[in-house]
Design a protein around this motif. Structure first.
Motif, short mmCIF file in Angstrom:
data_model
loop_
_atom_site.label_atom_id
_atom_site.label_comp_id
_atom_site.label_asym_id
_atom_site.label_seq_id
_atom_site.Cartn_x
_atom_site.Cartn_y
_atom_site.Cartn_z
N ASP A 1 0.84 -1.19 0.00
CA ASP A 1 0.00 0.00 0.00
C ASP A 1 0.88 1.24 0.00
OD1 ASP A 1 -2.32 -1.43 -0.01
OD2 ASP A 1 -2.67 -1.27 2.14
N GLY A 2 0.58 2.15 -0.90
CA GLY A 2 1.32 3.39 -0.98
C GLY A 2 2.60 3.31 -1.79
N GLU A 3 3.01 2.11 -2.17
CA GLU A 3 4.23 1.95 -2.98
C GLU A 3 3.94 2.45 -4.39
OE1 GLU A 3 7.19 -1.54 -4.65
OE2 GLU A 3 5.74 -2.03 -3.11
N LEU A 4 4.80 3.29 -4.90
CA LEU A 4 4.63 3.83 -6.24
C LEU A 4 5.36 2.95 -7.24
CD1 LEU A 4 5.12 7.63 -5.50
CD2 LEU A 4 2.97 6.36 -5.69
N VAL A 5 4.72 2.72 -8.38
CA VAL A 5 5.32 1.89 -9.42
C VAL A 5 5.43 2.67 -10.72
CG1 VAL A 5 4.46 -0.25 -8.39
CG2 VAL A 5 3.12 0.89 -10.16
N SER A 6 6.30 2.21 -11.59
CA SER A 6 6.49 2.85 -12.90
C SER A 6 5.34 2.46 -13.83
CB SER A 6 7.80 2.38 -13.52
OG SER A 6 7.73 1.01 -13.82
N ALA A 7 5.27 3.15 -14.97
CA ALA A 7 4.25 2.83 -15.96
C ALA A 7 4.43 1.41 -16.48
CB ALA A 7 4.30 3.84 -17.11
N ALA A 8 5.68 1.00 -16.67
CA ALA A 8 5.94 -0.36 -17.16
C ALA A 8 5.45 -1.41 -16.16
CB ALA A 8 7.43 -0.54 -17.43
N ARG A 9 5.69 -1.18 -14.88
CA ARG A 9 5.24 -2.13 -13.85
C ARG A 9 3.71 -2.13 -13.76
NH1 ARG A 9 4.51 -6.40 -11.48
NH2 ARG A 9 4.70 -6.60 -9.25
N LEU A 10 3.09 -0.96 -13.89
CA LEU A 10 1.63 -0.87 -13.88
C LEU A 10 1.05 -1.67 -15.05
CD1 LEU A 10 -0.78 0.45 -12.37
CD2 LEU A 10 -0.69 2.23 -14.13
N CYS A 11 1.71 -1.62 -16.19
CA CYS A 11 1.27 -2.39 -17.36
C CYS A 11 1.27 -3.87 -17.04
CB CYS A 11 2.20 -2.13 -18.55
SG CYS A 11 2.04 -0.48 -19.23
N GLU A 12 2.31 -4.35 -16.36
CA GLU A 12 2.39 -5.77 -16.00
C GLU A 12 1.27 -6.14 -15.03
OE1 GLU A 12 6.23 -6.22 -14.29
OE2 GLU A 12 7.26 -6.04 -16.21
N ILE A 13 1.02 -5.29 -14.06
CA ILE A 13 0.02 -5.58 -13.03
C ILE A 13 -1.39 -5.59 -13.62
CG2 ILE A 13 -1.05 -4.67 -10.93
CD1 ILE A 13 1.79 -3.60 -10.19
N LEU A 14 -1.69 -4.61 -14.47
CA LEU A 14 -3.04 -4.49 -15.01
C LEU A 14 -3.22 -5.18 -16.36
CD1 LEU A 14 -3.79 -0.74 -14.17
CD2 LEU A 14 -4.39 -2.79 -12.86
#
Length: 108
Positions: free
Chosen positions: A42-55
């Motif tokens: 919670d609250g950890e910020l991720v890069s756009a590339a990591r967000l792509c992997e997650i979503l």
């Protein structure tokens, strides 16, 4: 693991060094995969590339929705970072808004 064919009265031969190396490689791969699958805290910020992997989205889609304001983001210097919990909540709100809105006619 490859073993040499054996006759009933023979014991299989396995190279102990090769077996040891296989175990090390197997453990390292498992650790790397576990880290990739790990959900951000919670609250950890991720890069756009990591967000792509997650979503499971492509990078242009994430950038487009960030620019339009659909995906909340934080600028850190020249970088853009995302709080995954906030992004999921924004997507949930958007889904709920669209569920209550009448459907538009398709172009075509």
């Amino acid at each position: 693991m490859r073993r040499t064919p054996t006759l009933p009265d023979q014991t299989p031969t396995v190279d102990p060094i090769a077996e040891y190396l296989r175990a090390i490689v197997r453990d390292e791969i498992r650790a790397a995969l576990a880290d990739l699958r790990r959900e951000p805290a919670d609250g950890e910020l991720v890069s756009a590339a990591r967000l792509c992997e997650i979503l499971d989205l492509c990078l242009p889609t994430v950038r487009k929705h960030t620019a339009s304001g659909l995906l909340p983001s934080v600028r850190v210097g020249d970088s853009v970072r995302y709080d995954v919990a906030e992004v999921r909540e924004a997507l949930r709100r958007r889904r709920d808004e669209l569920a209550g809105a009448p459907r538009r006619a398709r172009r075509g």
